[in-house]
Design an enzyme around this catalytic site. Structure first.
Site, short mmCIF file in Angstrom:
data_model
loop_
_atom_site.label_atom_id
_atom_site.label_comp_id
_atom_site.label_asym_id
_atom_site.label_seq_id
_atom_site.Cartn_x
_atom_site.Cartn_y
_atom_site.Cartn_z
CD GLU A 33 -3.37 -2.62 7.23
OE1 GLU A 33 -2.30 -2.88 6.69
OE2 GLU A 33 -3.94 -1.53 7.08
CG HIS A 92 -5.87 1.64 5.26
ND1 HIS A 92 -5.47 2.55 6.21
CD2 HIS A 92 -4.82 0.80 5.05
CE1 HIS A 92 -4.21 2.27 6.56
NE2 HIS A 92 -3.80 1.21 5.88
CG ASN A 151 -1.77 1.20 1.37
OD1 ASN A 151 -1.78 2.05 0.48
ND2 ASN A 151 -2.50 1.29 2.46
CB SER A 199 5.32 -2.06 12.03
OG SER A 199 4.89 -0.73 12.31
CD GLU A 208 -3.04 5.21 6.88
OE1 GLU A 208 -3.02 5.26 5.63
OE2 GLU A 208 -2.11 4.71 7.55
N GLY A 244 2.56 2.13 10.97
CA GLY A 244 3.49 3.24 10.87
C GLY A 244 4.17 3.59 12.18
CE LYS A 294 -0.31 3.10 4.79
NZ LYS A 294 -0.18 3.15 6.23
P1 13P Z 1 3.05 0.23 7.86
O1 13P Z 1 3.60 -1.03 7.23
O2 13P Z 1 3.79 1.48 7.44
O3 13P Z 1 2.88 0.10 9.32
O4 13P Z 1 1.58 0.43 7.25
C1 13P Z 1 0.70 -0.64 7.25
C2 13P Z 1 -0.48 -0.26 6.46
O5 13P Z 1 -1.24 0.61 6.83
C3 13P Z 1 -0.72 -0.97 5.20
O6 13P Z 1 -1.99 -0.73 4.70
#
Ligand code: 13P
Length: 256
Positions: free
Chosen positions: A165, A95, A9, A211, A97, A171, A11
């Site tokens: 997740e 997601h 992803n 992560s 976010e 992150g 982002k």
């Molecule tokens: P990270 O791997 O940066 O923690 O992000 C995970 C994520 O949100 C994938 O969709």
């Protein structure tokens, strides 16, 4: 036997030049890999050029979101037919976010999941608890709610991937331990069995995200109900992403 899926992803990262460089590295890196499905989910504006860049390789293309309507006056949105037109086979939905910053909720996501699968895409539907929810013992309830709100028997199982997740692991560098992740993945598998049936639940991939790095991928992926990874930060460097794909290949080769 479920084929592991390693999804990146991206982002809101990468200019076109950077994106092209990244996908070139991934394409080269996965050349000799077998038994693992690989997916990249770049920002919308890179979908057409990245579709060209992965043509003829095993790398598949996905988007990070979609609207539930086929078309219309929805400024700033993108439809499932547009994503299919660009060469996408997958779309990430729900997601954290999107839930957190764009107020996407269960009823909306239920519509998005159906729009995606009815339009020919595989939905990568994300679920997971915040730190506060985990610390107050509500992980199972939150995951069950996310599953119940958007997933039902009318969603074809062969067009569905679930991504667990935990929000506190995204992150932050804090990864769920393999045991913590496995516990929730087994719970999700059970919920899928109650919605579909046991055999169908066994066929649906459940990815872990939060992560995931080259150094922790193998132990996570070795868990019986972890069928791949949804990778954020570590998918932005071809070497790291390919190393995670290689870790998945190693776990496929391990006796179960
Ligand atoms: P990270 O791997 O940066 O923690 O992000 C995970 C994520 O949100 C994938 O969709």
């Amino acid at each position: 036997m479920r084929t592991p899926l390693i999804a990146g992803n991206w982002k809101m990262h990468k200019t076109l030049a950077e994106a092209s460089e990244l996908v070139k590295g991934i394409r080269e890196g996965v050349g000799g890999i077998s038994g693992v499905e690989v997916l990249v989910c770049p920002p919308y504006q890179h979908l057409f050029p990245i579709a060209e860049a992965v043509k003829g390789s095993a790398v598949k293309l996905g988007a990070q979101n979609a609207h539930f309507e086929l078309e219309g006056a929805f400024t700033g949105e993108i439809s499932v037919p547009m994503l299919v037109d660009a060469g996408c086979t997958h779309v990430i939905l729900g997601h954290s976010e999107r839930r957190q910053y764009f107020a996407e909720d269960g009823p909306l996501l239920a519509k998005k999941v159906r729009a995606a699968v009815n339009g020919g895409l595989t939905a990568v539907y994300c679920v997971g608890e915040t730190l506060e929810e985990r610390e107050s013992g509500r992980t199972a309830a939150v995951v069950e709610r996310h599953m119940t709100e958007a997933i039902g028997k009318d969603v074809p199982a062969d067009r569905l991937v679930i991504a667990y997740e935990p929000v506190w692991a995204i992150g932050t560098g804090k990864t769920a331990t393999p045991d913590q992740a496995q516990e929730v993945h087994a719970l999700i598998r059970g919920l899928l069995a109650s919605k579909y049936d046991q055999a169908t639940a066994e066929s649906i991939r459940i990815l872990y995200g939060g992560s995931v790095k080259p150094g922790n991928a193998e132990t996570l992926l070795a868990q019986p109900d972890i069928d791949g990874a949804l990778v954020g930060g570590a998918c932005l460097a071809a070497g790291d992403f390919v190393a995670i794909i290689q870790a998945a290949e190693t776990t496929v080769a391990m006796p179960s």
